[in-house]
Design a protein around this motif. Structure first.
Motif, mmCIF file in Angstrom:
data_model
loop_
_atom_site.group_PDB
_atom_site.id
_atom_site.type_symbol
_atom_site.label_atom_id
_atom_site.label_comp_id
_atom_site.label_asym_id
_atom_site.label_seq_id
_atom_site.Cartn_x
_atom_site.Cartn_y
_atom_site.Cartn_z
ATOM 1 N N TRP A 286 70.489 49.055 51.621
ATOM 2 C CA TRP A 286 71.384 49.472 50.536
ATOM 3 C C TRP A 286 72.719 49.916 51.084
ATOM 4 O O TRP A 286 73.760 49.721 50.455
ATOM 5 C CB TRP A 286 70.749 50.588 49.704
ATOM 6 C CG TRP A 286 69.600 50.056 48.919
ATOM 7 C CD1 TRP A 286 68.286 50.105 49.252
ATOM 8 C CD2 TRP A 286 69.676 49.312 47.691
ATOM 9 N NE1 TRP A 286 67.537 49.453 48.319
ATOM 10 C CE2 TRP A 286 68.352 48.968 47.340
ATOM 11 C CE3 TRP A 286 70.720 48.911 46.871
ATOM 12 C CZ2 TRP A 286 68.066 48.233 46.194
ATOM 13 C CZ3 TRP A 286 70.433 48.191 45.726
ATOM 14 C CH2 TRP A 286 69.116 47.852 45.394
ATOM 15 N N VAL A 526 72.826 46.944 39.394
ATOM 16 C CA VAL A 526 72.262 46.223 40.533
ATOM 17 C C VAL A 526 72.442 47.037 41.818
ATOM 18 O O VAL A 526 71.523 47.170 42.626
ATOM 19 C CB VAL A 526 72.922 44.836 40.661
ATOM 20 C CG1 VAL A 526 72.531 44.179 41.973
ATOM 21 C CG2 VAL A 526 72.522 43.956 39.493
ATOM 22 N N PRO A 530 68.164 50.499 41.431
ATOM 23 C CA PRO A 530 66.887 50.628 42.134
ATOM 24 C C PRO A 530 66.803 51.879 43.008
ATOM 25 O O PRO A 530 65.803 52.593 42.971
ATOM 26 C CB PRO A 530 66.845 49.358 42.989
ATOM 27 C CG PRO A 530 67.688 48.386 42.254
ATOM 28 C CD PRO A 530 68.783 49.185 41.641
ATOM 29 N N ILE A 533 66.584 55.002 40.826
ATOM 30 C CA ILE A 533 65.261 55.145 40.220
ATOM 31 C C ILE A 533 64.248 55.586 41.270
ATOM 32 O O ILE A 533 63.435 56.485 41.039
ATOM 33 C CB ILE A 533 64.864 53.838 39.522
ATOM 34 C CG1 ILE A 533 65.707 53.701 38.256
ATOM 35 C CG2 ILE A 533 63.385 53.806 39.202
ATOM 36 C CD1 ILE A 533 65.633 52.367 37.600
ATOM 37 N N ASP A 534 64.308 54.981 42.454
ATOM 38 C CA ASP A 534 63.439 55.406 43.557
ATOM 39 C C ASP A 534 63.584 56.904 43.816
ATOM 40 O O ASP A 534 62.604 57.639 43.915
ATOM 41 C CB ASP A 534 63.851 54.680 44.849
ATOM 42 C CG ASP A 534 62.900 53.556 45.210
ATOM 43 O OD1 ASP A 534 62.131 53.152 44.316
ATOM 44 O OD2 ASP A 534 62.932 53.102 46.363
ATOM 45 N N VAL C 17 68.951 37.730 38.535
ATOM 46 C CA VAL C 17 69.378 39.095 38.865
ATOM 47 C C VAL C 17 68.532 40.116 38.113
ATOM 48 O O VAL C 17 68.036 41.087 38.692
ATOM 49 C CB VAL C 17 70.878 39.282 38.547
ATOM 50 C CG1 VAL C 17 71.278 40.733 38.707
ATOM 51 C CG2 VAL C 17 71.701 38.399 39.453
ATOM 52 N N PHE C 21 65.945 42.802 39.700
ATOM 53 C CA PHE C 21 66.152 44.203 39.374
ATOM 54 C C PHE C 21 64.871 44.825 38.798
ATOM 55 O O PHE C 21 64.418 45.885 39.244
ATOM 56 C CB PHE C 21 67.292 44.293 38.366
ATOM 57 C CG PHE C 21 67.659 45.683 38.013
ATOM 58 C CD1 PHE C 21 68.270 46.492 38.947
ATOM 59 C CD2 PHE C 21 67.400 46.188 36.754
ATOM 60 C CE1 PHE C 21 68.611 47.779 38.628
ATOM 61 C CE2 PHE C 21 67.737 47.474 36.429
ATOM 62 C CZ PHE C 21 68.339 48.268 37.368
ATOM 63 N N LYS C 24 62.263 45.391 41.428
ATOM 64 C CA LYS C 24 62.472 46.577 42.250
ATOM 65 C C LYS C 24 62.153 47.853 41.458
ATOM 66 O O LYS C 24 61.574 48.797 41.987
ATOM 67 C CB LYS C 24 63.928 46.591 42.740
ATOM 68 C CG LYS C 24 64.356 47.858 43.441
ATOM 69 C CD LYS C 24 63.650 48.053 44.777
ATOM 70 C CE LYS C 24 63.897 49.460 45.305
ATOM 71 N NZ LYS C 24 63.153 49.759 46.507
ATOM 72 N N VAL C 25 62.533 47.849 40.180
ATOM 73 C CA VAL C 25 62.358 49.063 39.393
ATOM 74 C C VAL C 25 60.893 49.304 39.060
ATOM 75 O O VAL C 25 60.365 50.399 39.251
ATOM 76 C CB VAL C 25 63.210 48.987 38.106
ATOM 77 C CG1 VAL C 25 62.878 50.143 37.196
ATOM 78 C CG2 VAL C 25 64.685 48.990 38.458
ATOM 79 N N GLN C 27 58.285 47.664 40.326
ATOM 80 C CA GLN C 27 57.443 47.462 41.496
ATOM 81 C C GLN C 27 56.027 47.014 41.157
ATOM 82 O O GLN C 27 55.064 47.749 41.403
ATOM 83 C CB GLN C 27 57.393 48.741 42.341
ATOM 84 C CG GLN C 27 58.774 49.248 42.671
ATOM 85 C CD GLN C 27 58.850 49.967 44.000
ATOM 86 O OE1 GLN C 27 57.847 50.346 44.574
ATOM 87 N NE2 GLN C 27 60.047 50.127 44.509
ATOM 88 N N LEU C 220 62.020 46.350 49.851
ATOM 89 C CA LEU C 220 61.545 47.647 50.330
ATOM 90 C C LEU C 220 60.706 48.375 49.292
ATOM 91 O O LEU C 220 60.875 49.573 49.068
ATOM 92 C CB LEU C 220 62.730 48.544 50.714
ATOM 93 C CG LEU C 220 63.824 47.936 51.593
ATOM 94 C CD1 LEU C 220 64.950 48.933 51.764
ATOM 95 C CD2 LEU C 220 63.292 47.549 52.949
#
Lengths: 549, 46, 224, 161
Positions: A286, A526, A530, A533-534, C17, C21, C24-25, C27, C220
């Protein structure tokens, strides 16, 4: 049509109050600049200020908060009020709304200033938890930000009303760019709002036991870098939209100027991790993404460099400048407003180069958290921005007060003094930073200083002293002008540059908001979604507050 | 009107601008490059 | 037609995209990072049998490090191993076997017999939890210190200073988890959760589904 | 609208844009090479710890430098107001050292002078970075983030023999 438009006395007064508070903050905040610079050079004056000011860090916090946050925000909202209304040639749609916003900012300023002056909030302007300031500090900052939002809403209503009256007309450039600046600011400050409202304020009030320092940093830098653009874009508005006229020329390319501003809206926010390259809680991937995005926001600045310099070259040639570079001499260097902005732009070149270095992912390891960084941002916010604002105020204050500028020659000298002081100061800071000197550190007290730093630290002190003279000469000139009893009346025309091409010919998509706003939000989602939110999903509010000053 | 402005524009070639900006680019490469060299000289960090 | 293609392109872009997204959110797939290769070794276990890293291919292995004269310093670590040993059956691991290995860094004292006695005293099931060591101390240092990056050092009084760390290795011999210090969750809890995540990847990442797992690595999407 | 709409870009400016993009791509490539080919990396996310207990149990209860195997070390460093624990470490030249750094109170910074090791220390997070130092000498590590009144006095020494 612009020439005939005149702001009402009420509006002038309203803008004037912004400047009063802004410059007042600047003149208090700048008091501490030389104290820090002298400290680096080995002369610690803070012990003599007891018990009025307790420590180097109280001074540094006041310096940062008042100069970088308060002065800028007040000056900018005031200046944008002018560019929006004058550009649109119509008064504010709801002046009372803007007044509410302004007074919220004033109340916020006072609420912030009290704990600062009482040494209850010496947390520097980044206020990283778990260092904990008094709750009123966070509340005050929130009020300043929300107040600026309210003023922004006032601009939007004004724009909407204008749009109803002028269908199909390109938004005049200075208003267009002002609105983009405000929209960018409102998106960007969501980060700091989330940080303070969901974490720091309840935490400082004792409602929650702990803060999550990593998440707080992520929130803060969501706002922290676009904050730089919020400072810079008003200077760009002047460089693009006003300076060419002041220099006797025209805006070289209206459409590219507009494109640059759209790109600033699009790219200013999703790059905050470049301030967190060495953070332990952010994955390297990132960080690299944000490094690339930071590179891309360098592009509109490169566009700006071309358009502004070309506009100036055109102006210089109109004034009879010959040869490849002779036009530079031909520019009106006797006009204090022009001189200030030209010198600001020259310093900004080096600010840009340093900034690109900071943004370069692993290259950042060399200079992260070193004196290089304050050296860098004194070239941006304290040069490009502050000098431009000084230059602007050299015509703006006469315009608002109707009184001629006190001794324009001295104002020209003032710019040069600041310029010279800044070169000495910032160069020394960059060099000593490369050698490893940390930022935010009273180096005079540090036991680990190698011999080779001393010469540079002395230069920091000398540069600081010269800048001190420059700053208070500015305050003096401005005050002398504004409070003169028997000044010559001034008839100031607000400098608005014509474009070489009729703006009406620029493509329609450069005047449409929706696609650009969607793009902006999408890119932020974008680039930030992520990770945010993580970090929010794994929040651990484990850090109790500390008062360590 | 538009044609007039165009012709006015044709006369102006911002050559001086290019010179100024090339000096800028050169400075940028030298200064940035020098920090980059420092980075490389300090070895690997994983 | 051109316009149609353009819209098609935009739609595709949004789907890609947006999909990345959402991936990732939300998962839908979580994995463990591939940290580095585990070291190779040949140990002798409590039954006097050879135990090499090759023997442990195709199964998950959880390592910890200790010695029999450890006393109470190893209690916590042993308790965690015991807890996991007893709960292995409850985990959804498909048919993938799990071996727990405690490597002793005191080979001079820890003969197979002593390891055997120690294993019994901590309630180890010999089919699941093995105790082993190498006679050569310098080789041992390279395996535990150099390979597993876990610290231990002999003290003057014959005891050892050491880190009660756990290392989780997958069926290909890649280190997938290191548990060196107390994080926000208890070690045993985290490791058992991680075992399930590993098993899930080993069982399901076949054919086209493997793309999703590779994406999880790329984005990740690591299990906490 | 009857007026002709066009994105007029001066040819000089067009070339400038090309040059700018090329320059940025070049810089990005140089950075990527240094990062991903030569291995000069920034820290990435590690485990999270509880800052309230981190100094009491586990490796930071007893911070310091430890030899993992010949030439390979790990250094657990605890930052607190206003000192680093340990204050001094000694390693042989050519050693590879992995630093695990965390804080038990406020944020700090850790910069090992004259090397690329430069990290932010955030309570609740572990900053992990590995370096190899070949050149013998005394390397100072200093706190680079404001952490309170005596921040300027916060430093330590890594001696490479």
């Amino acid at each position: 049509m612009l020439e005939n438009y005149e702001l009402s006395p009420g509006e002038k007064k309203f803008i004037g109050w912004h400047l009063v508070f802004g410059i007042l903050a600047l003149s208090i905040g700048s008091l501490f600049g030389p104290l820090q610079a002298f400290e680096h050079a080995g002369l610690d004056l803070y012990p003599y200020l007891q018990p009025l000011f307790k420590s180097y860090y109280q001074g540094l916090t006041l310096h940062g908060v008042l100069n970088a946050l308060v002065f800028t925000t007040f000056f900018i909202t005031g200046f944008l009020t002018l560019t929006v209304t004058y550009g649109l040639t119509r008064p504010l749609r709801y002046p009372k709304l803007n007044a509410v916003g302004f007074w919220m900012m004033v109340v916020g300023l006072v609420t912030t200033a009290v704990p600062l002056l009482m040494d209850e909030a010496s947390v520097l302007y980044t206020f990283y938890p778990p260092m904990q300031a008094h709750w009123s500090f966070y509340l005050g900052l929130t009020l300043v930000v929300v107040g600026s939002w309210v003023e922004g809403w006032g601009f939007y209503y004004t724009y909407y009303a204008w749009r109803q009256e002028n269908k199909g007309v390109r938004t005049p450039f200075i208003s267009f760019s002002s609105l983009i600046t405000m929209v960018m600011w409102q998106i960007a400050t969501l980060g700091i709002a989330a940080e303070i409202l969901t974490m720091l304020l309840p935490w400082s009030l004792g409602w929650i036991d702990g803060a999550d320092p990593q998440l707080a940093r992520t929130y803060f830098w969501f706002t922290g870098h676009p904050l730089v653009y919020f400072w810079l874009l008003p200077a760009y508005i002047s460089w693009y939209g006003m300076l060419p006229k002041q220099a006797g020329g025209k805006l070289f390319s209206d459409s590219l100027a507009r494109l640059a501003f759209w790109l600033f809206l699009l790219l200013s926010v999703p790059l905050g991790f470049h301030h967190q390259f060495v953070d332990p809680g952010v994955p390297a991937g990132w960080k690299f993404l944000h490094a690339i995005l930071t590179y891309s926001v360098f592009l509109p600045s490169m566009l700006t460099a071309f358009t502004v310099v070309a506009s100036l070259e055109y102006a210089g040639r109109q004034r009879g400048g010959k040869g490849l570079l002779g036009w530079i001499r031909a520019l009106p260097w006797d006009d204090p407003s022009v001189t200030a902005q030209l010198l600001a732009a020259i310093l900004f070149v080096f600010g840009g180069i340093g900034g690109l270095t900071n943004a370069s992912y692993n290259v950042n390891l060399v200079i992260h958290n070193t004196a290089w960084v304050p050296g860098h941002f004194h070239l941006t916010v304290a040069s490009a921005v502050t000098m431009s604002f000084m230059g602007i105020s050299y015509w703006l204050i006469p315009y608002l007060t109707g009184k001629k500028l006190w001794k324009p020659k001295w104002a020209v000298i003032q710019s040069w003094i600041w310029f010279v002081g800044m070169i000495i100061f910032s160069n020394a800071m960059h060099v000593v930073g490369l050698l490893g000197a940390p930022r935010r550190t009273p180096l005079g007290l540090a036991p680990y200083i190698p011999e080779e730093w001393n010469g540079h630290l002395l230069r920091v002190g000398i540069g600081g002293a010269i800048m001190f003279v420059g700053m208070y000469l500015y305050v003096f000139i401005v005050a002398k002008t504004a409070f003169a009893k028997h000044a010559e009346p001034a008839t100031v025309e607000i400098p608005v540059a014509e474009a070489m091409h009729d703006p009406q010919e620029t493509p329609d998509w450069l005047d449409r908001w929706v696609p650009w706003l969607i793009g902006t939000v999408a890119l932020i989602l974008v680039a930030y979604g992520p990770q945010l939110i993580d970090q929010i999903a794994n929040i651990s509010l484990t850090s109790p507050g500390f008062k360590v000053w | 009107m538009a044609g007039h402005k165009d012709s006015e524009h044709e006369e102006f070639h911002p050559k001086g601008t290019i010179v100024v900006l090339l000096i800028f680019v050169l400075t940028l490469i030298i200064l940035w490059g020098s920090v980059y060299v420092i980075l490389l000289s300090r070895g690997v960090t994983v | 037609m051109k316009r149609f293609l353009l819209y098609g392109f935009y739609t595709l872009l949004i789907v890609v995209v947006g999909g990345a997204f959402a991936f990732k959110v939300f998962q839908p797939v979580q994995v463990l990072p591939r940290i580095r290769l585990a070291p190779g070794f040949a140990l002798i276990d409590q039954a006097g049998e050879r135990l090499t890293n090759e023997d442990l291919r195709g199964q998950f292995t959880l390592y910890n490090f200790g010695y029999t004269r450890c006393g109470s310093a190893c209690d916590l670590s042993n308790q965690s191993m015991r807890e996991m040993q007893d709960k292995l059956d409850e985990l959804a691991l498909g048919d993938i076997p799990v071996t727990l290995v405690t490597i002793s860094f005191d080979p001079e004292y820890d003969t197979p017999e002593r390891l055997q006695a120690y294993a019994e005293s901590v309630g180890a099931d010999p089919a699941r939890w093995r105790f082993a060591t190498i006679a050569d101390p310098s080789l041992l240092k390279y395996v535990i210190g150099g390979g597993f990056e876990t610290y231990y050092e002999a003290q003057d009084d014959g005891s050892f200073a050491f880190d009660p760390a756990f290392v989780l290795v997958d069926g290909w011999g890649i280190i997938r988890g290191e548990y060196r210090y107390q994080t926000m969750a208890s070690d045993a809890e985290r490791i058992m959760r991680h075992l399930e995540v590993l098993a899930d990847e080993a069982i399901n990442s076949k054919g086209s589904a493997s793309v999703a797992y590779e994406a999880a690595h790329y984005f990740l999407c690591y299990a906490p | 609208m009857t007026t002709k709409q066009s994105m007029h870009i001066d040819p000089y400016e067009k070339n400038w844009i090309r040059l700018s993009i090329g320059l940025l791509v070049m810089f990005a490539a140089a950075v990527a090479v240094a990062g991903f080919a030569l291995g000069i990396q920034v820290p990435t996310s590690e485990q999270r710890v509880d800052p309230k207990t981190v100094a009491e149990v586990g490796p930071w209860a007893n911070p310091g430098l430890r030899e993992l195997s010949p030439g390979k070390y790990e250094a657990y460093v605890l930052a607190q107001t206003w000192q680093f624990m340990p204050r001094e470490m000694t390693v042989p030249a050519g050693s590879e050292i992995t630093f695990y750094i965390t804080s038990k109170d406020v944020q700090h910074g850790f910069k090992l002078q004259d090397t690329n090791l430069n990290v932010q220390i955030v309570p609740g997070q572990v900053s992990k970075l590995t370096i190899t130092i070949d050149e013998p000498g005394e390397y100072t590590y200093i706190c680079t983030e404001y952490c309170g009144l005596a921040h300027a006095a916060m430093f330590g020494k890594l001696i490479v023999e």
